[in-house]
Design a protein around this motif. Sequence first.
Motif, PDB file in Angstrom:
ATOM      1  N   SER A  83       0.726  -1.082  -0.023  1.00 33.18           N
ATOM      2  CA  SER A  83       0.018  -0.042   0.121  1.00 33.18           C
ATOM      3  C   SER A  83       0.879   1.221   0.046  1.00 33.18           C
ATOM      4  CB  SER A  83      -0.804   0.045   1.205  1.00 33.18           C
ATOM      5  OG  SER A  83      -0.182  -0.089   2.473  1.00 33.18           O
ATOM      6  N   ILE A  84       0.406   2.352  -0.291  1.00 31.89           N
ATOM      7  CA  ILE A  84       0.793   3.902  -0.363  1.00 31.89           C
ATOM      8  C   ILE A  84       0.153   4.535   0.585  1.00 31.89           C
ATOM      9  CG2 ILE A  84       1.777   5.701  -1.780  1.00 31.89           C
ATOM     10  CD1 ILE A  84       1.785   3.557  -4.318  1.00 31.89           C
ATOM     11  N   ASP A  85       0.694   5.438   1.424  1.00 29.55           N
ATOM     12  CA  ASP A  85       0.036   6.363   2.307  1.00 29.55           C
ATOM     13  C   ASP A  85       0.534   7.681   1.451  1.00 29.55           C
ATOM     14  OD1 ASP A  85      -0.573   8.185   4.287  1.00 29.55           O
ATOM     15  OD2 ASP A  85      -0.312   6.689   5.623  1.00 29.55           O
ATOM     16  N   ARG A  86      -0.283   8.228   0.937  1.00 32.00           N
ATOM     17  CA  ARG A  86      -0.198   9.407  -0.010  1.00 32.00           C
ATOM     18  C   ARG A  86       0.165  10.575   1.014  1.00 32.00           C
ATOM     19  NH1 ARG A  86      -4.743   9.249  -4.265  1.00 32.00           N
ATOM     20  NH2 ARG A  86      -4.063  11.550  -4.356  1.00 32.00           N
ATOM     21  N   LEU A  91       5.338   4.276   1.917  1.00 31.66           N
ATOM     22  CA  LEU A  91       4.657   3.062   1.561  1.00 31.66           C
ATOM     23  C   LEU A  91       5.176   1.618   2.337  1.00 31.66           C
ATOM     24  CD1 LEU A  91       7.272   1.349  -0.077  1.00 31.66           C
ATOM     25  CD2 LEU A  91       6.776   3.091  -1.735  1.00 31.66           C
ATOM     26  N   LEU A 245      -1.693  -1.434  -7.763  1.00 32.60           N
ATOM     27  CA  LEU A 245      -1.350  -0.613  -6.661  1.00 32.60           C
ATOM     28  C   LEU A 245      -1.862   0.680  -6.750  1.00 32.60           C
ATOM     29  CD1 LEU A 245       0.533  -0.485  -4.137  1.00 32.60           C
ATOM     30  CD2 LEU A 245       2.638  -0.065  -5.786  1.00 32.60           C
ATOM     31  N   ARG A 248      -5.555   0.646  -5.517  1.00 30.86           N
ATOM     32  CA  ARG A 248      -5.488   0.601  -3.968  1.00 30.86           C
ATOM     33  C   ARG A 248      -5.145   2.157  -3.655  1.00 30.86           C
ATOM     34  NH1 ARG A 248      -2.914  -4.195  -4.878  1.00 30.86           N
ATOM     35  NH2 ARG A 248      -0.979  -3.579  -3.726  1.00 30.86           N
ATOM     36  N   SER A 249      -4.328   2.835  -4.330  1.00 31.32           N
ATOM     37  CA  SER A 249      -4.012   4.030  -3.980  1.00 31.32           C
ATOM     38  C   SER A 249      -4.732   5.183  -4.296  1.00 31.32           C
ATOM     39  CB  SER A 249      -2.467   4.029  -4.284  1.00 31.32           C
ATOM     40  OG  SER A 249      -1.568   3.185  -3.855  1.00 31.32           O
ATOM     41  N   ASP A 250      -5.853   4.976  -4.828  1.00 30.93           N
ATOM     42  CA  ASP A 250      -6.860   6.021  -5.444  1.00 30.93           C
ATOM     43  C   ASP A 250      -6.151   6.872  -6.268  1.00 30.93           C
ATOM     44  OD1 ASP A 250      -9.138   4.747  -3.825  1.00 30.93           O
ATOM     45  OD2 ASP A 250      -8.527   6.102  -1.886  1.00 30.93           O
ATOM     46  N   ASP A 267      -1.549  12.461  -8.212  1.00 32.29           N
ATOM     47  CA  ASP A 267      -0.973  12.493  -7.116  1.00 32.29           C
ATOM     48  C   ASP A 267       0.300  13.210  -7.598  1.00 32.29           C
ATOM     49  OD1 ASP A 267       0.988  12.821  -4.796  1.00 32.29           O
ATOM     50  OD2 ASP A 267      -0.503  11.526  -3.813  1.00 32.29           O
TER      51      ASP A 267
END
Length: 381
Positions: A83-86, A91, A245, A248-250, A267
């Motif tokens: 996952s990525i926490d933007r 990540l 991916l 999942r990270s929108d 992003d």
Amino acid sequence: MKQPIVIIGSGFASYQLVKTIRRQDSQQAITVITSDSGDDYAKPDLSHVFTKRQSAEELIKMSADEFAKHYDITLLTHRRVESIDRAQKTLCCDGESIAYGQLVLATGAKAFIPPIEGDAAERIITLNGLEEYRHAQAELGKAKSVLVIGAGLIGTELAMDLASADRQVILTDLAETLLPGLLPGFISSQLFQSLGNQGVNIELGTQVERLQQDGERISVRLRNGQEYCVDTVICAAGLKPNVQLALRSDLKTHRGIVVDRKLRSSDPSIFALGDCAEIEGQLLPFLQPILMSANALAKTLLGQASDVTLPPMMVKVKTPRLPIQLSGITSHPDANWQMDASGDGMTARAFDEQRKLIGFVVTGAHMKQAFSLLRELPPTL
């Protein structure tokens, strides 16, 4: 401390970006995360492993450790990013949190396998990378007969290489012609004849319905009623960009990860490069556009914002018995073709309604005309 540029993936796009960054900046911290071995190799070489009798290890130009040391990067192999926490610009990789300043998704594409019935469908081999070839090379080395699913660029190249290595080959595709997205029918038919002269059995306008175990071999049934028995099956029916991916990270996706001409995603700190990237509605899975995209992206990541600009680009079809190069729009049904043929090749020019050159195909001894024609074409992007 400045956060690193983190790149997910270790294919041609990723490693070309690393090399380009390093030519401009020897200090910028770079971390590459890959789910495979991370060895540096030339993917196009997979089309000729049978005639050259090359193993997976012989394709490697630089091991992962050698590459990491030479380019002074942190290389994490056999690792998966979950996952990525933007918001936090981190990540999660196998439970570990990794921070990034800028993130590049170079996740590539996965080989598409059409739905096929039968208990041997799970034996289908794809050759979309070094790891896939490494796992399949023992079976491929023993095989004397091979079914190739997909008569596009890779499938046709593989079929010719297999036949040249004395394998019995069946090549099949739902399309009615070889390389339908690249070649006009009159040149596709020449390639058909060339493969046929090698003994390749070509089944077009049909598809594989069932693959059934038959001892150690595989029984094949096509929709047109034809049946064969082969030692192995290779699928080269196309690629699907790896966008999971990104989803999942929108991040915005369509066919690929949607990016602008700076390769920036929805992003501003995340970019996409290579087979997974969709640039202004286009997927460009050839080496030259990836190379030029990596050059532009390196400048952007290092603070000099640069658009990707793509001139007309050449596509080389690696079919040695009928060498082909092409560029531009070469499969448009309404193109007006002008042909100059001789006994050792052909130059075919495609024009639009205003008599402007929009594409060309050259074969055989006419290949020397390719670069002069290339200069006459409009930009790709």
